[in-house]
Structure formats: structure tokens, C-alpha cells
Design an enzyme around this catalytic site. Structure first.
Site, PDB file in Angstrom:
ATOM      1  N   GLY A 192       0.838  -1.207   0.000  1.00  0.00           N
ATOM      2  CA  GLY A 192       0.000   0.000   0.000  1.00  0.00           C
ATOM      3  C   GLY A 192       0.865   1.246   0.000  1.00  0.00           C
ATOM      4  N   TYR A 195     -13.021  -2.049  11.900  1.00  0.00           N
ATOM      5  CA  TYR A 195     -11.626  -1.601  11.780  1.00  0.00           C
ATOM      6  C   TYR A 195     -10.813  -1.913  13.037  1.00  0.00           C
ATOM      7  CZ  TYR A 195      -7.800   1.705  10.744  1.00  0.00           C
ATOM      8  OH  TYR A 195      -6.590   2.294  10.510  1.00  0.00           O
ATOM      9  N   ASN A 239       1.534  -2.500   5.507  1.00  0.00           N
ATOM     10  CA  ASN A 239       0.862  -1.204   5.691  1.00  0.00           C
ATOM     11  C   ASN A 239      -0.485  -1.149   4.989  1.00  0.00           C
ATOM     12  OD1 ASN A 239       0.848   1.951   5.937  1.00  0.00           O
ATOM     13  ND2 ASN A 239       0.701   1.529   3.725  1.00  0.00           N
ATOM     14  N   THR A 267       1.521   3.454  -2.348  1.00  0.00           N
ATOM     15  CA  THR A 267       1.296   4.525  -3.327  1.00  0.00           C
ATOM     16  C   THR A 267       0.594   5.734  -2.732  1.00  0.00           C
ATOM     17  OG1 THR A 267      -0.812   3.554  -3.995  1.00  0.00           O
ATOM     18  CG2 THR A 267       1.138   2.874  -5.241  1.00  0.00           C
TER      19      THR A 267
HETATM   20  N1  LIG Z   1      -5.042   7.390   8.383  1.00  0.00           N
HETATM   21  C1  LIG Z   1      -5.058   7.119   9.664  1.00  0.00           C
HETATM   22  O1  LIG Z   1      -5.648   7.830  10.498  1.00  0.00           O
HETATM   23  C2  LIG Z   1      -4.311   5.932  10.175  1.00  0.00           C
HETATM   24  C3  LIG Z   1      -3.954   5.940  11.524  1.00  0.00           C
HETATM   25  C4  LIG Z   1      -3.261   4.844  12.017  1.00  0.00           C
HETATM   26  C5  LIG Z   1      -2.922   3.804  11.186  1.00  0.00           C
HETATM   27  N2  LIG Z   1      -3.328   3.797   9.904  1.00  0.00           N
HETATM   28  C6  LIG Z   1      -2.955   2.614   9.109  1.00  0.00           C
HETATM   29  O2  LIG Z   1      -2.110   3.069   8.068  1.00  0.00           O
HETATM   30  C7  LIG Z   1      -2.144   2.142   7.007  1.00  0.00           C
HETATM   31  C8  LIG Z   1      -2.236   2.894   5.690  1.00  0.00           C
HETATM   32  O3  LIG Z   1      -3.435   3.624   5.635  1.00  0.00           O
HETATM   33  P1  LIG Z   1      -3.529   5.152   5.178  1.00  0.00           P
HETATM   34  O4  LIG Z   1      -4.138   5.901   6.287  1.00  0.00           O
HETATM   35  O5  LIG Z   1      -2.225   5.579   4.623  1.00  0.00           O
HETATM   36  O6  LIG Z   1      -4.666   5.076   4.059  1.00  0.00           O
HETATM   37  P2  LIG Z   1      -4.562   5.056   2.474  1.00  0.00           P
HETATM   38  O7  LIG Z   1      -5.927   4.715   2.008  1.00  0.00           O
HETATM   39  O8  LIG Z   1      -3.931   6.297   1.968  1.00  0.00           O
HETATM   40  O9  LIG Z   1      -3.540   3.865   2.216  1.00  0.00           O
HETATM   41  C9  LIG Z   1      -3.901   2.514   2.225  1.00  0.00           C
HETATM   42  C10 LIG Z   1      -3.242   1.857   1.040  1.00  0.00           C
HETATM   43  O10 LIG Z   1      -3.534   0.452   1.053  1.00  0.00           O
HETATM   44  C11 LIG Z   1      -3.879   0.103  -0.278  1.00  0.00           C
HETATM   45  N3  LIG Z   1      -4.728  -1.087  -0.291  1.00  0.00           N
HETATM   46  C12 LIG Z   1      -6.014  -1.199   0.118  1.00  0.00           C
HETATM   47  N4  LIG Z   1      -6.452  -2.450  -0.104  1.00  0.00           N
HETATM   48  C13 LIG Z   1      -5.416  -3.139  -0.643  1.00  0.00           C
HETATM   49  C14 LIG Z   1      -5.243  -4.469  -1.088  1.00  0.00           C
HETATM   50  N5  LIG Z   1      -6.234  -5.363  -1.034  1.00  0.00           N
HETATM   51  N6  LIG Z   1      -4.040  -4.837  -1.577  1.00  0.00           N
HETATM   52  C15 LIG Z   1      -3.043  -3.944  -1.639  1.00  0.00           C
HETATM   53  N7  LIG Z   1      -3.132  -2.663  -1.273  1.00  0.00           N
HETATM   54  C16 LIG Z   1      -4.314  -2.275  -0.764  1.00  0.00           C
HETATM   55  C17 LIG Z   1      -4.581   1.318  -0.859  1.00  0.00           C
HETATM   56  O11 LIG Z   1      -4.595   1.299  -2.259  1.00  0.00           O
HETATM   57  C18 LIG Z   1      -3.737   2.439  -0.283  1.00  0.00           C
HETATM   58  O12 LIG Z   1      -2.629   2.740  -1.098  1.00  0.00           O
HETATM   59  C19 LIG Z   1      -3.305   1.185   7.301  1.00  0.00           C
HETATM   60  O13 LIG Z   1      -2.780  -0.015   7.771  1.00  0.00           O
HETATM   61  C20 LIG Z   1      -4.070   1.885   8.399  1.00  0.00           C
HETATM   62  O14 LIG Z   1      -4.732   0.951   9.202  1.00  0.00           O
HETATM   63  C21 LIG Z   1      -3.983   4.857   9.371  1.00  0.00           C
HETATM   64  O1  LIG Z   2      -6.037   6.713  16.084  1.00  0.00           O
HETATM   65  C1  LIG Z   2      -5.829   6.201  15.015  1.00  0.00           C
HETATM   66  O2  LIG Z   2      -4.927   5.388  14.835  1.00  0.00           O
HETATM   67  C2  LIG Z   2      -6.709   6.728  13.927  1.00  0.00           C
HETATM   68  O3  LIG Z   2      -7.907   7.150  14.515  1.00  0.00           O
HETATM   69  C3  LIG Z   2      -7.005   5.819  12.746  1.00  0.00           C
HETATM   70  O4  LIG Z   2      -7.204   4.523  13.137  1.00  0.00           O
HETATM   71  C4  LIG Z   2      -8.141   6.293  11.830  1.00  0.00           C
HETATM   72  O5  LIG Z   2      -9.227   6.664  12.622  1.00  0.00           O
HETATM   73  C5  LIG Z   2      -8.560   5.258  10.839  1.00  0.00           C
HETATM   74  O6  LIG Z   2      -7.521   5.071   9.923  1.00  0.00           O
HETATM   75  C6  LIG Z   2      -9.819   5.593  10.091  1.00  0.00           C
HETATM   76  O7  LIG Z   2     -10.284   4.518   9.306  1.00  0.00           O
END
Ligand SMILES: NC(=O)c1ccc[n+]([C@@H]2O[C@H](COP(=O)([O-])OP(=O)(O)OC[C@H]3O[C@@H](n4cnc5c(N)ncnc54)[C@H](O)[C@@H]3O)[C@@H](O)[C@H]2O)c1
Ligand SMILES: O=C(O)[C@H](O)[C@@H](O)[C@H](O)[C@H](O)CO
Length: 261
Positions: A21, A169, A94, A23
Site C-alpha cells: 500500500g 476496523y 501497511n 502509493t
Molecule cells: N489514516 C489514519 O488515520 C491511520 C492511523 C493509524 C494507522 N493507519 C494505518 O495506516 C495504514 C495505511 O493507511 P492510510 O491511512 O495511509 O490510508 P490510504 O488509504 O492512503 O492507504 C492505504 C493503502 O492500502 C492500499 N490497499 C487497500 N487495499 C489493498 C489491497 N487489497 N491490496 C493492496 N493494497 C491495498 C490502498 O490502495 C492504499 O494505497 C493502514 O494499515 C491503516 O490501518 C492509518
Molecule cells: O487513532 C488512530 O490510529 C486513527 O484514529 C485511525 O485509526 C483512523 O481513525 C482510521 O484510519 C480511520 O479509518
């Protein structure tokens, strides 16, 4: 970071990192920080062409097609990473899908678990939990055979902070944290380490619906993931195992860890 990027075991070539993930969002922020620090990065996406065009913007990076829900796609991507990079020292799990999958208004209108669509529940578990398992399962035997590696599993606050309205989630990432702990136990006393890294708060990425900024959500920038992921790839982190590192508290965590050594 002041710590130098760890050298691979093949005699001086840069650390080889695969970011799923990669990109967008946190994945792209980590891939960019690692590439800037001298790592060779394979960033993956469900579209190989898109992954290639994003990788073309980063020094020395390559783009690879990988759908984490699909075992055959994972196997192909791992083969491709090994042949194009000459191995992988640090796979970063990720890729994931968030609450928007089941409730686009999750930040302002939490949905009770009994209203969550079953197909959405299954999709989130399959991507966020099974996906981490499939990638780790595919890379670990190769890293053990190659003499070592460092698995990093990206996590979230909701894996331990059980807020209302966070099915599926929260449970999916609680599961991926439990998976990390068991993987760490299985790999104890081997040459492969397993650690978790999370931003420490909601971060401005595709997971967050546009225009949402309630006062009680302290939004972080994806760049908070840069220093800790570069450190995890450095010599200093070679022996770090089974840790849960929070990016916003990373400097304090590192200070306390060094003081305790
Ligand atoms: N945004 C937040 O608040 C937050 C906070 C804590 C943790 N995270 C974690 O960060 C990680 C990345 O999320 P993000 O916030 O950057 O969101 P994002 O949507 O920008 O990135 C997620 C990526 O995963 C890819 N993806 C989704 N399904 C897929 C699949 N089946 N195969 C391959 N790639 C796939 C998407 O295309 C995208 O590039 C996740 O694991 C999420 O749980 C996000
Ligand atoms: O505290 C955290 O780690 C964040 O709240 C994330 O988990 C986002 O809420 C989630 O990526 C939304 O789907």
C-alpha cells in the site's frame, strides 16, 4: 536521522524495503523517507502501473503489483521483489482499508456493530488481518534463508482503544497486533525481528473523509512515520524485537529505551 541506514547482508548494498500500500498515505510517506535515507524501496499497489509511476518519483524505487487479499498475487509480488531488488530485508505491512469502507460518516456518525454490513466486515478483516498474514507468511522463510530481516506491521490506536463505532476496523487491527505478537514469539531467537509502528492518531490520508475535522480528532501528517521507519531500518534497531512504537512519541520512546539499556 543521525543513525546511518543499515547495510544489507550482501556486503554494502542499501537496505531493501518492501512497503505494501505504498502509493498513498502513510505507505508513501514511509517509502519516501526510506528512499531519501538511501534505502532501495519496492512500493506496492493493486495497480502495478500506478505503483510504477509513483515509484518513478522516488530515488531508486520500483513499483510492484500486489493485492494483499490474494495469495497468488502476494507470491508473484514477493518473487518480483526478490528478483528486482535482490532480496527484501524489511517488509512493511501497511496496506489496509478503514472505517470509510463500511461507514463514510464514521467520524461524525458512529455506526453500531449490528448495523455494519457483513460483506464490509469481511472485506476489512480480509485486507487488514489476512493481508498482513499472507505477506508475512510469504517473506519470512526467504528472510530466514537469506540470514535475517525485520518485519514491520503498521498499527492503529483503535487496536487497543476500543471506541464505539469502530467495528470492523478496530477488531481487524487488534487482530493484526495479536498476529504481530505471535509472529514475534515464533521468531524469537531467530534472525528475523517483528515490530509494530503506528502514527498515534488520525492521520490525513485517504482513510479520512474529506472535510471532516472535529475538534476532538487531532490530525497528524503522514510524515510523522518518517523518522521511526528510517530508524527501524538503521543499525541501531538491529536487535529491536516485539516493540509497539508510536510515531508521535517516538523521540521520547527512543530516549527512554536508550536510558534503560
Ligand atoms: N489514516 C489514519 O488515520 C491511520 C492511523 C493509524 C494507522 N493507519 C494505518 O495506516 C495504514 C495505511 O493507511 P492510510 O491511512 O495511509 O490510508 P490510504 O488509504 O492512503 O492507504 C492505504 C493503502 O492500502 C492500499 N490497499 C487497500 N487495499 C489493498 C489491497 N487489497 N491490496 C493492496 N493494497 C491495498 C490502498 O490502495 C492504499 O494505497 C493502514 O494499515 C491503516 O490501518 C492509518
Ligand atoms: O487513532 C488512530 O490510529 C486513527 O484514529 C485511525 O485509526 C483512523 O481513525 C482510521 O484510519 C480511520 O479509518
Amino acid at each position: 536521522m543521525s543513525t546511518p541506514m543499515r547495510e544489507s547482508r550482501d556486503g554494502g548494498s542499501p537496505m531493501k524495503v518492501l512497503v505494501t500500500g505504498g502509493t498513498s498515505g502513510l505507505g508513501l510517506a514511509m517509502a519516501s523517507a526510506l528512499a531519501a535515507a538511501g534505502a532501495t524501496v519496492a512500493l506496492t499497489g493493486r495497480s502495478g502501473a500506478h505503483a510504477g509511476s509513483v515509484a518513478a518519483e522516488l530515488p531508486g524505487a520500483v513499483g510492484i503489483e500486489l493485492d494483499v487479499r490474494d495469495e497468488a498475487s502476494v507470491a508473484r509480488a514477493v518473487d518480483e521483489a526478490w528478483s528486482r531488488l535482490g532480496g527484501v530485508d524489511m517488509p512493511v505491512n501497511n496496506a489496509g482499508i478503514g472505517m470509510r469502507t463500511v461507514n463514510p460518516r464514521f467520524m461524525t456518525h458512529p455506526q453500531s456493530f449490528w448495523d455494519v454490513p457483513v460483506d464490509g466486515f469481511r472485506a476489512v478483516i480480509e485486507t487488514n488481518l489476512t493481508g498482513y498474514f499472507l505477506v508475512a507468511r510469504a517473506v519470512t522463510p526467504r528472510m530466514l534463508a537469506a540470514g535475517g530481516g525485520r518485519i514491520v506491521n503498521i498499527s492503529v490506536n483503535e487496536s487497543t482503544m476500543h471506541r464505539a463505532g469502530f467495528v470492523p476496523y478496530g477488531p481487524s487491527r487488534a487482530g493484526s497486533e495479536a498476529l504481530s505478537r505471535v509472529m514475534a514469539a515464533d521468531l524469537r531467537d531467530t534472525s528475523v525481528t517483528v515490530n509494530m509502528l503506528l502514527p498515534g492518531g488520525a492521520t490525513v490520508t485517504g482513510m479520512i473523509p474529506p472535510g471532516v475535522a472535529p475538534e476532538d480528532w487531532n490530525f497528524l501528517e503522514p510524515a510523522v512515520m518518517g523518522p521511526p521507519i528510517v530508524w527501524l531500518a538503521s543499525d541501531d534497531a538491529a536487535g529491536v524485537h516485539d516493540e509497539r512504537i508510536v510515531a508521535v512519541d517516538f523521540e521520547r520512546w527512543l530516549h527512554e529505551r536508550n536510558a534503560g539499556r
